[in-house]
Design a protein around this motif. Structure first.
Motif, PDB file in Angstrom:
ATOM      1  N   SER A  11      -8.416  32.831  40.578  1.00 25.11           N
ATOM      2  CA  SER A  11      -7.212  32.627  41.392  1.00 25.11           C
ATOM      3  C   SER A  11      -7.495  31.610  42.492  1.00 25.11           C
ATOM      4  N   LEU A  12      -6.973  30.397  42.303  1.00 20.25           N
ATOM      5  CA  LEU A  12      -7.232  29.295  43.223  1.00 20.25           C
ATOM      6  C   LEU A  12      -5.904  28.695  43.647  1.00 20.25           C
ATOM      7  N   GLY A  13      -5.731  28.475  44.942  1.00 16.48           N
ATOM      8  CA  GLY A  13      -4.477  27.923  45.432  1.00 16.48           C
ATOM      9  C   GLY A  13      -4.681  27.088  46.677  1.00 16.48           C
ATOM     10  N   VAL A  14      -3.600  26.490  47.146  1.00 13.57           N
ATOM     11  CA  VAL A  14      -3.609  25.676  48.358  1.00 13.57           C
ATOM     12  C   VAL A  14      -2.773  26.387  49.411  1.00 13.57           C
ATOM     13  N   SER A 317      -5.128  22.854  39.677  1.00 20.04           N
ATOM     14  CA  SER A 317      -4.674  22.455  38.342  1.00 20.04           C
ATOM     15  C   SER A 317      -5.756  21.725  37.548  1.00 20.04           C
ATOM     16  N   VAL A 318      -6.770  21.206  38.234  1.00 17.07           N
ATOM     17  CA  VAL A 318      -7.818  20.409  37.590  1.00 17.07           C
ATOM     18  C   VAL A 318      -8.982  21.260  37.107  1.00 17.07           C
ATOM     19  N   ILE A 319      -9.305  22.330  37.832  1.00 18.85           N
ATOM     20  CA  ILE A 319     -10.545  23.060  37.548  1.00 18.85           C
ATOM     21  C   ILE A 319     -10.603  23.653  36.135  1.00 18.85           C
ATOM     22  N   PRO A 320      -9.504  24.115  35.526  1.00 23.11           N
ATOM     23  CA  PRO A 320      -9.644  24.614  34.146  1.00 23.11           C
ATOM     24  C   PRO A 320     -10.149  23.545  33.189  1.00 23.11           C
ATOM     25  N   ASP A 321      -9.683  22.307  33.351  1.00 19.26           N
ATOM     26  CA  ASP A 321     -10.143  21.225  32.482  1.00 19.26           C
ATOM     27  C   ASP A 321     -11.604  20.883  32.743  1.00 19.26           C
ATOM     28  N   LEU A 322     -12.017  20.895  34.009  1.00 22.92           N
ATOM     29  CA  LEU A 322     -13.420  20.628  34.322  1.00 22.92           C
ATOM     30  C   LEU A 322     -14.328  21.657  33.665  1.00 22.92           C
ATOM     31  N   ILE A 323     -13.925  22.912  33.710  1.00 26.06           N
ATOM     32  CA  ILE A 323     -14.723  23.980  33.115  1.00 26.06           C
ATOM     33  C   ILE A 323     -14.719  23.865  31.593  1.00 26.06           C
ATOM     34  N   ALA A 332     -18.372  16.043  39.693  1.00 28.97           N
ATOM     35  CA  ALA A 332     -16.969  15.821  40.049  1.00 28.97           C
ATOM     36  C   ALA A 332     -16.854  15.831  41.563  1.00 28.97           C
ATOM     37  N   ILE A 333     -16.142  14.855  42.101  1.00 22.53           N
ATOM     38  CA  ILE A 333     -16.010  14.731  43.549  1.00 22.53           C
ATOM     39  C   ILE A 333     -14.527  14.652  43.911  1.00 22.53           C
ATOM     40  N   ALA A 334     -14.101  15.576  44.760  1.00 23.19           N
ATOM     41  CA  ALA A 334     -12.712  15.594  45.226  1.00 23.19           C
ATOM     42  C   ALA A 334     -12.558  14.668  46.436  1.00 23.19           C
ATOM     43  N   GLU A 335     -11.419  14.005  46.510  1.00 26.31           N
ATOM     44  CA  GLU A 335     -11.178  13.013  47.553  1.00 26.31           C
ATOM     45  C   GLU A 335     -10.052  13.448  48.486  1.00 26.31           C
TER      46      GLU A 335
END
Length: 336
Positions: A11-14, A317-323, A332-335
């Motif tokens: 569970s990840l959110g902003v 929204s990105v982390i499932p694809d990274l995993i 991977a570096i977030a900007e």
């Protein structure tokens, strides 16, 4: 300000939080880059042993000084990175010069909220100047320091045959610094894709896939003597246990990984080798300084290490694809 918060496993959110007020003896840092670490993936998955939810992740940081005071060695706008291992300065480990394993350590993004946010107030003592580096390079200092620390913990020296198990960022970092120390490096992993990238882009020549042919390859490569020093960088209990068999008689085994599981090994095999079993946790200011110097000297192929980038607040929204595509992800570096 915005912050990425892991409320619970998966569970990840902003969320919106108040901008932190700078505490006495702190610097207020405007975060510019956050590297994603295996620890962050473990937090998201729910198998990080030192963490309580909810948590703002992020400990591989690059930023600029947003606020300081007249007594500080830093000025607004200075490019910095952060040593995220905040120690008490008083316990037995700290008194022995080992703040990286402080009894009451607080690691940003693990024990306390980290840098996946717009602003972070941190003790000035944890901030390092990285003038001459790029934002991306500054965000790589921490994970490379973990590898450099492991190499130093293992007393790696010229002529050692070194086996690094795990071709993720920490393993690649350990391989680079082991090679700088004069060791003959072999890197193994279950992912042919990761190994190919490490070989073709990072320059680690000797690699092998963990499969049924691995044992024969390692026997041939070492004249059946195996390795003076083995580093486990996998995060896998089974891999750690298997690694005991790769250590030469009189050799050292450095465990960089941390897992929740109980690790077991055959005591007769351990004793007959007079093996040294060494834990390697985090990194120290000495390791950070070595890494910063190595990057400035062009000894680290930082352009090859970064494989993915995205806006920080897209992470949920990105982390499932990274995993799902770990084989193609080195760093991977977030900007911001």
């Amino acid at each position: 300000m915005k912050a990425v918060i892991c409320e619970a496993p998966q569970s990840l959110g902003v969320d919106i939080r108040s901008k932190p007020e700078r505490r006495p003896d702190d610097l207020l840092i405007r975060i510019r880059r956050v590297g994603l670490c295996g620890t962050d993936y473990h937090i998201f998955a729910g198998n990080q042993p030192f963490l309580a939810y909810p948590r703002v992740m992020g400990h591989e940081l690059a930023g600029t000084v947003a606020e300081t005071d007249a007594r500080s060695a830093f000025r607004e706008g200075d490019l910095v990175t952060v040593n995220p291992y905040l120690s008490c300065g008083q316990c037995i480990a700290c008194r022995k010069g080992k703040p990286n394993c402080c009894v009451d350590i607080r690691v940003l993004g693990v024990h306390i909220d980290g840098g996946m946010t717009e602003y972070l107030s941190v003790p000035e003592s944890a901030v390092l100047a990285v003038d001459g580096l790029t934002y991306d390079q500054a965000a790589m200092v921490e994970f490379l320091s973990v590898g450099a620390h492991a190499v130093r913990r293992g007393q790696t020296q010229f002529g050692d045959r070194a086996l690094i198990v795990g071709a993720g960022p920490i393993g690649v970092g350990a391989a680079l610094f082991a090679a700088m120390s004069g060791a003959e490096v072999t890197l193994i992993d279950t992912s042919p894709q990761r190994l190919r990238y490490a070989r073709e882009r990072v320059g680690i020549s000797n690699t092998a896939v963990v499969d049924e042919g691995l044992e024969a390859y390692l026997v041939e490569r070492t004249d059946a003597e195996f390795f003076d020093i083995v580093f486990d960088c996998t995060g896998s209990a089974k891999a750690i246990e298997k690694g005991f068999g790769y250590v030469a008689h009189g050799g050292r085994y450095v465990l960089v990984s941390v897992v929740k599981d109980t690790i077991s090994f055959a005591d007769p095999e351990f004793h007959k080798r007079e093996m040294q079993l060494i834990g390697s946790r985090n990194a120290t200011s000495e390791d950070f300084a070595r890494v910063i110097s190595a990057i400035r000297d062009g000894l680290i192929p930082t352009d090859a290490l970064k494989t993915h980038s995205f806006p920080l607040f897209d992470l949920p929204s990105v982390i499932p694809d990274l995993i799902a595509n770990q084989g193609s992800v080195l760093k991977a570096i977030a900007e911001l």
